[in-house]
Design a protein around this motif. Structure first.
Motif, short mmCIF file in Angstrom:
data_model
loop_
_atom_site.label_atom_id
_atom_site.label_comp_id
_atom_site.label_asym_id
_atom_site.label_seq_id
_atom_site.Cartn_x
_atom_site.Cartn_y
_atom_site.Cartn_z
N ASP A 40 0.84 -1.21 0.00
CA ASP A 40 0.00 0.00 0.00
C ASP A 40 0.87 1.25 0.00
O ASP A 40 0.53 2.26 -0.63
CB ASP A 40 -0.92 0.03 1.22
N THR A 43 2.17 1.79 -3.52
CA THR A 43 1.08 2.31 -4.35
C THR A 43 0.80 3.77 -4.04
O THR A 43 0.70 4.60 -4.95
CB THR A 43 -0.20 1.47 -4.12
N ALA A 44 0.67 4.10 -2.76
CA ALA A 44 0.37 5.48 -2.35
C ALA A 44 1.49 6.43 -2.78
O ALA A 44 1.23 7.53 -3.26
CB ALA A 44 0.15 5.56 -0.85
N LEU A 80 -6.35 8.95 -4.88
CA LEU A 80 -6.33 7.49 -4.82
C LEU A 80 -7.58 6.90 -5.49
O LEU A 80 -7.49 5.96 -6.28
CB LEU A 80 -6.25 7.01 -3.37
N LYS A 85 -8.51 3.14 -7.07
CA LYS A 85 -8.22 2.38 -5.85
C LYS A 85 -9.40 2.43 -4.89
O LYS A 85 -10.06 3.45 -4.74
CB LYS A 85 -6.97 2.92 -5.14
N VAL A 87 -10.29 2.49 -1.03
CA VAL A 87 -9.53 3.02 0.10
C VAL A 87 -10.30 2.75 1.39
O VAL A 87 -11.47 3.15 1.52
CB VAL A 87 -9.28 4.54 -0.05
#
Length: 201
Positions: A40, A43-44, A80, A85, A87
Motif C-alpha cells: 500500500d 502504491t500510495a 487514490l 483504488k 480506500v
C-alpha cells in the motif's frame, strides 16, 4: 536457521485490520498522520507523489512506509480513488492519552470509485455510477447502475452489444463482477473500467 519474524503490536493490529479489506489501500491513522505500509505504501507513494521510506518492524525486519498529515486527507483521498483504488480509512477510536496500551483502531469508511459521498471525490457535473454485471451464459447479461449520491437506480438485461452500449453511455466509475470473470468481461467490454471481483452471489 532463519529468525522468527516478530511484529510490533502496532503492525500486528495493522495486519489484522488489513485482512478485513485486502483489496483496498489502508490509510492507518497514527497520531496526526495517515500511514500506509508495505505494498500500500508503494502504491500510495506512486499515485500521490509522497516519499516512500522504511521503518523497523520487529527484529531485523523492515517495512515500506508512506504517509501524510491527517488534515490532508481531502487532498489525497480523491487522487487514490480517481486512480481506481478502493480506500479503507482506519481511524483511532479512542483518545491515545486515555490508554496505556495500543490505541483501539477500526475502519470508519470504505471509499471506492463507484461508492463515495465525499464531496472532494465526486464530480458534481456528472453521475458517479456503480455498476454490477452478471452473465451465466455469456449471451444474456444482467446489469444494474446505482448512483448513491443521487439515489438513481436502474436495472435491465440484454445481449453483449446492448450491455456494451449501456456501459459506454453510463460510464460507471466501478463495475462489480463475479470473482473469476474479470478477464472474460474485459474481453467483452474493454479494459478501461475499474472492475472489482466479488464472491459468487
Amino acid at each position: 536457521m532463519s529468525k522468527q519474524v516478530v511484529e510490533t503490536p502496532m503492525m500486528k493490529q495493522y495486519n489484522e485490520i488489513k485482512q478485513q479489506h485486502p483489496d483496498a489501500v489502508l490509510l492507518f491513522r497514527v497520531g496526526d498522520f495517515y500511514e500506509t505500509f508495505s505494498d500500500d505504501a508503494i502504491t500510495a507513494s506512486e499515485i500521490l507523489g509522497i516519499t516512500l521510506t522504511r521503518r523497523a518492524n520487529g527484529a531485523a525486519q523492515f517495512v515500506e512506509l508512506a504517509g501524510f498529515p491527517h488534515h490532508a486527507l481531502d487532498t489525497y483521498l480523491p487522487k487514490l480513488v480517481r486512480a481506481g483504488k478502493r480506500v479503507a480509512i482506519c481511524d483511532q477510536l479512542e483518545d491515545p492519552k486515555l490508554t496505556k496500551t495500543i490505541v483501539k483502531r477500526g475502519i470508519t469508511e470504505l471509499v471506492t470509485p463507484g461508492v463515495s459521498i465525499n464531496d472532494n471525490v465526486l464530480n458534481h457535473k456528472e453521475n458517479n455510477f456503480l455498476a454490477a454485471v452478471y452473465s451465466a451464459n455469456g449471451k444474456t447479461f444482467g446489469i444494474s447502475f446505482l448512483d448513491i449520491s443521487t439515489g438513481e437506480f436502474l436495472t435491465t438485461e440484454g445481449n453483449k452489444d446492448e450491455t456494451d452500449k449501456l456501459l459506454s453511455s453510463f460510464s460507471p466509475k466501478e463495475i462489480l463482477i463475479e470473482r473469476g470473470s474479470k478477464r472474460k468481461l474485459g474481453e467483452y467490454f474493454g479494459s478501461d473500467y475499474f472492475f472489482f471481483e466479488l464472491d459468487d452471489w
